[in-house]
Design a protein around this motif. Sequence first.
Motif, PDB file in Angstrom:
ATOM      1  N   GLU A   1       7.353  10.907 -11.284  1.00 43.91           N
ATOM      2  CA  GLU A   1       8.072  12.176 -11.250  1.00 43.91           C
ATOM      3  C   GLU A   1       8.656  12.436  -9.861  1.00 43.91           C
ATOM      4  OE1 GLU A   1       5.205  14.489 -14.487  1.00 43.91           O
ATOM      5  OE2 GLU A   1       4.876  14.819 -12.348  1.00 43.91           O
ATOM      6  N   GLY A   2       9.792  13.124  -9.837  1.00 42.17           N
ATOM      7  CA  GLY A   2      10.394  13.557  -8.575  1.00 42.17           C
ATOM      8  C   GLY A   2      10.679  12.400  -7.633  1.00 42.17           C
ATOM      9  N   VAL A   3      10.197  12.515  -6.392  1.00 43.60           N
ATOM     10  CA  VAL A   3      10.439  11.496  -5.376  1.00 43.60           C
ATOM     11  C   VAL A   3       9.773  10.157  -5.723  1.00 43.60           C
ATOM     12  CG1 VAL A   3      10.727  13.178  -3.525  1.00 43.60           C
ATOM     13  CG2 VAL A   3       8.471  12.196  -3.933  1.00 43.60           C
ATOM     14  N   HIS A   4       8.892  10.177  -6.719  1.00 42.43           N
ATOM     15  CA  HIS A   4       8.184   8.952  -7.122  1.00 42.43           C
ATOM     16  C   HIS A   4       8.814   8.288  -8.356  1.00 42.43           C
ATOM     17  CE1 HIS A   4       5.135   9.954  -4.218  1.00 42.43           C
ATOM     18  NE2 HIS A   4       4.945  11.120  -4.785  1.00 42.43           N
ATOM     19  N   ALA A   5      10.060   8.628  -8.669  1.00 40.09           N
ATOM     20  CA  ALA A   5      10.715   8.113  -9.876  1.00 40.09           C
ATOM     21  C   ALA A   5      10.728   6.583  -9.934  1.00 40.09           C
ATOM     22  CB  ALA A   5      12.137   8.659  -9.980  1.00 40.09           C
ATOM     23  N   GLN A   6      10.764   5.922  -8.795  1.00 38.27           N
ATOM     24  CA  GLN A   6      10.811   4.460  -8.746  1.00 38.27           C
ATOM     25  C   GLN A   6       9.470   3.839  -8.355  1.00 38.27           C
ATOM     26  OE1 GLN A   6      13.595   2.835  -9.812  1.00 38.27           O
ATOM     27  NE2 GLN A   6      14.296   4.915 -10.267  1.00 38.27           N
ATOM     28  N   ALA A   7       8.407   4.629  -8.421  1.00 35.77           N
ATOM     29  CA  ALA A   7       7.089   4.141  -7.984  1.00 35.77           C
ATOM     30  C   ALA A   7       6.597   2.998  -8.866  1.00 35.77           C
ATOM     31  CB  ALA A   7       6.077   5.291  -8.019  1.00 35.77           C
ATOM     32  N   PRO A   8       5.988   1.993  -8.238  1.00 39.76           N
ATOM     33  CA  PRO A   8       5.403   0.905  -9.030  1.00 39.76           C
ATOM     34  C   PRO A   8       4.093   1.363  -9.665  1.00 39.76           C
ATOM     35  CG  PRO A   8       4.879   0.601  -6.728  1.00 39.76           C
ATOM     36  CD  PRO A   8       5.787   1.801  -6.807  1.00 39.76           C
ATOM     37  N   ARG A   9       3.728   0.742 -10.745  1.00 44.14           N
ATOM     38  CA  ARG A   9       2.416   1.025 -11.344  1.00 44.14           C
ATOM     39  C   ARG A   9       1.366   0.363 -10.451  1.00 44.14           C
ATOM     40  NH1 ARG A   9       0.121   2.142 -16.420  1.00 44.14           N
ATOM     41  NH2 ARG A   9      -1.912   1.159 -16.722  1.00 44.14           N
TER      42      ARG A   9
ATOM     43  N   LEU B   1       0.843  -1.189   0.000  1.00 44.09           N
ATOM     44  CA  LEU B   1       0.000   0.000   0.000  1.00 44.09           C
ATOM     45  C   LEU B   1       0.879   1.239   0.000  1.00 44.09           C
ATOM     46  CD1 LEU B   1      -2.926   1.130   0.238  1.00 44.09           C
ATOM     47  CD2 LEU B   1      -2.552   1.182   2.720  1.00 44.09           C
ATOM     48  N   ASP B   2       0.762   2.029  -1.066  1.00 45.83           N
ATOM     49  CA  ASP B   2       1.418   3.331  -1.141  1.00 45.83           C
ATOM     50  C   ASP B   2       0.364   4.389  -0.890  1.00 45.83           C
ATOM     51  OD1 ASP B   2       4.230   2.788  -1.993  1.00 45.83           O
ATOM     52  OD2 ASP B   2       3.190   1.792  -3.648  1.00 45.83           O
ATOM     53  N   VAL B   3       0.771   5.493  -0.264  1.00 43.89           N
ATOM     54  CA  VAL B   3      -0.171   6.550   0.105  1.00 43.89           C
ATOM     55  C   VAL B   3       0.326   7.883  -0.424  1.00 43.89           C
ATOM     56  CG1 VAL B   3      -1.296   7.760   2.027  1.00 43.89           C
ATOM     57  CG2 VAL B   3      -0.839   5.306   2.200  1.00 43.89           C
ATOM     58  N   VAL B   4      -0.599   8.632  -1.014  1.00 41.21           N
ATOM     59  CA  VAL B   4      -0.355  10.024  -1.389  1.00 41.21           C
ATOM     60  C   VAL B   4      -1.425  10.866  -0.714  1.00 41.21           C
ATOM     61  CG1 VAL B   4       0.833   9.536  -3.565  1.00 41.21           C
ATOM     62  CG2 VAL B   4      -1.660   9.750  -3.540  1.00 41.21           C
ATOM     63  N   LYS B   5      -1.069  12.118  -0.414  1.00 37.90           N
ATOM     64  CA  LYS B   5      -1.952  12.979   0.390  1.00 37.90           C
ATOM     65  C   LYS B   5      -2.817  13.920  -0.430  1.00 37.90           C
ATOM     66  CE  LYS B   5      -0.178  11.574   4.317  1.00 37.90           C
ATOM     67  NZ  LYS B   5      -0.855  10.668   5.168  1.00 37.90           N
ATOM     68  N   ASP B   6      -2.536  14.057  -1.732  1.00 34.32           N
ATOM     69  CA  ASP B   6      -3.345  14.964  -2.543  1.00 34.32           C
ATOM     70  C   ASP B   6      -3.275  14.552  -4.010  1.00 34.32           C
ATOM     71  OD1 ASP B   6      -1.118  16.374  -3.934  1.00 34.32           O
ATOM     72  OD2 ASP B   6      -0.717  17.198  -1.942  1.00 34.32           O
ATOM     73  N   GLY B   7      -4.092  15.212  -4.822  1.00 34.19           N
ATOM     74  CA  GLY B   7      -4.193  14.863  -6.229  1.00 34.19           C
ATOM     75  C   GLY B   7      -2.944  15.136  -7.036  1.00 34.19           C
ATOM     76  N   VAL B   8      -2.229  16.202  -6.714  1.00 31.87           N
ATOM     77  CA  VAL B   8      -0.994  16.524  -7.419  1.00 31.87           C
ATOM     78  C   VAL B   8       0.035  15.419  -7.180  1.00 31.87           C
ATOM     79  CG1 VAL B   8       0.929  18.164  -7.542  1.00 31.87           C
ATOM     80  CG2 VAL B   8      -1.418  19.021  -7.409  1.00 31.87           C
ATOM     81  N   ASP B   9       0.143  14.969  -5.933  1.00 33.00           N
ATOM     82  CA  ASP B   9       1.076  13.902  -5.593  1.00 33.00           C
ATOM     83  C   ASP B   9       0.670  12.582  -6.257  1.00 33.00           C
ATOM     84  OD1 ASP B   9       3.492  13.275  -4.333  1.00 33.00           O
ATOM     85  OD2 ASP B   9       2.504  12.549  -2.528  1.00 33.00           O
ATOM     86  N   LEU B  10      -0.622  12.324  -6.363  1.00 34.96           N
ATOM     87  CA  LEU B  10      -1.091  11.106  -7.020  1.00 34.96           C
ATOM     88  C   LEU B  10      -0.647  11.085  -8.477  1.00 34.96           C
ATOM     89  CD1 LEU B  10      -4.482   9.355  -6.729  1.00 34.96           C
ATOM     90  CD2 LEU B  10      -3.471   9.753  -8.942  1.00 34.96           C
ATOM     91  N   LEU B  11      -0.827  12.197  -9.171  1.00 36.65           N
ATOM     92  CA  LEU B  11      -0.427  12.245 -10.579  1.00 36.65           C
ATOM     93  C   LEU B  11       1.092  12.137 -10.720  1.00 36.65           C
ATOM     94  CD1 LEU B  11      -2.927  14.889 -11.976  1.00 36.65           C
ATOM     95  CD2 LEU B  11      -3.034  12.387 -12.162  1.00 36.65           C
ATOM     96  N   ALA B  12       1.846  12.742  -9.805  1.00 31.38           N
ATOM     97  CA  ALA B  12       3.307  12.607  -9.829  1.00 31.38           C
ATOM     98  C   ALA B  12       3.710  11.149  -9.611  1.00 31.38           C
ATOM     99  CB  ALA B  12       3.935  13.510  -8.765  1.00 31.38           C
ATOM    100  N   PHE B  13       3.002  10.438  -8.737  1.00 30.44           N
ATOM    101  CA  PHE B  13       3.258   9.022  -8.479  1.00 30.44           C
ATOM    102  C   PHE B  13       3.036   8.223  -9.767  1.00 30.44           C
ATOM    103  CE2 PHE B  13       2.350   4.723  -7.201  1.00 30.44           C
ATOM    104  CZ  PHE B  13       3.097   4.502  -6.053  1.00 30.44           C
ATOM    105  N   LEU B  14       1.899   8.443 -10.420  1.00 33.72           N
ATOM    106  CA  LEU B  14       1.597   7.694 -11.644  1.00 33.72           C
ATOM    107  C   LEU B  14       2.604   7.989 -12.748  1.00 33.72           C
ATOM    108  CD1 LEU B  14      -2.302   7.969 -11.901  1.00 33.72           C
ATOM    109  CD2 LEU B  14      -0.941   5.982 -11.212  1.00 33.72           C
ATOM    110  N   ARG B  15       3.017   9.234 -12.835  1.00 35.44           N
ATOM    111  CA  ARG B  15       3.956   9.651 -13.891  1.00 35.44           C
ATOM    112  C   ARG B  15       5.416   9.382 -13.525  1.00 35.44           C
ATOM    113  NH1 ARG B  15       0.595  15.207 -14.280  1.00 35.44           N
ATOM    114  NH2 ARG B  15      -1.020  14.479 -15.737  1.00 35.44           N
TER     115      ARG B  15
END
Length: 147
Positions: free
Chosen positions: A48-56, A32-46
């Motif tokens: 970007e930034g601290v989410h560069a290694q995020a899983p799909r 379970l990964d958690v993001v606190k807002d919509g901007v961070d969610l889109l960065a996670f999916l894309r």
Amino acid sequence: MKPIHVLLAEDNETDVILTREAFASSKLSINLDVVKDGVDLLAFLRREGVHAQAPRPDLILLDLNMPRLSGFEVLEVIKASPDFRRIPVVILTSSAADQDILQSYDLHASCYITKPVDFGSFLKIVASLQDFWFTVVRLPSAEAPAS
């Protein structure tokens, strides 16, 4: 069996804790990964930034009432994107308003769940989600080409 990746978009820390506890009791291997807002969610999916290694994520649990970008705005972006539109998005929110339900489905939410107020009911809902999305439903692979 590979781990299941769930992305929770939730700004209420109590709800995040409840969701973590509910998933922790799962027999499935769920990350379970958690993001606190919509901007961070889109960065996670894309990625970007601290989410560069995020899983799909295999599934997104999306609250509607978030800062910076609302759940509706995020849902619209996700479902308009060939890269992300196949990811199931479950609206998990405190709102039971008909207008919110209709707008969510108009924006192609996979389903809409109103958060229960007590922990026991919340556990049942999370268990049902797990059973349905990860046992019953067949999800597309992340490698499937976008159309």
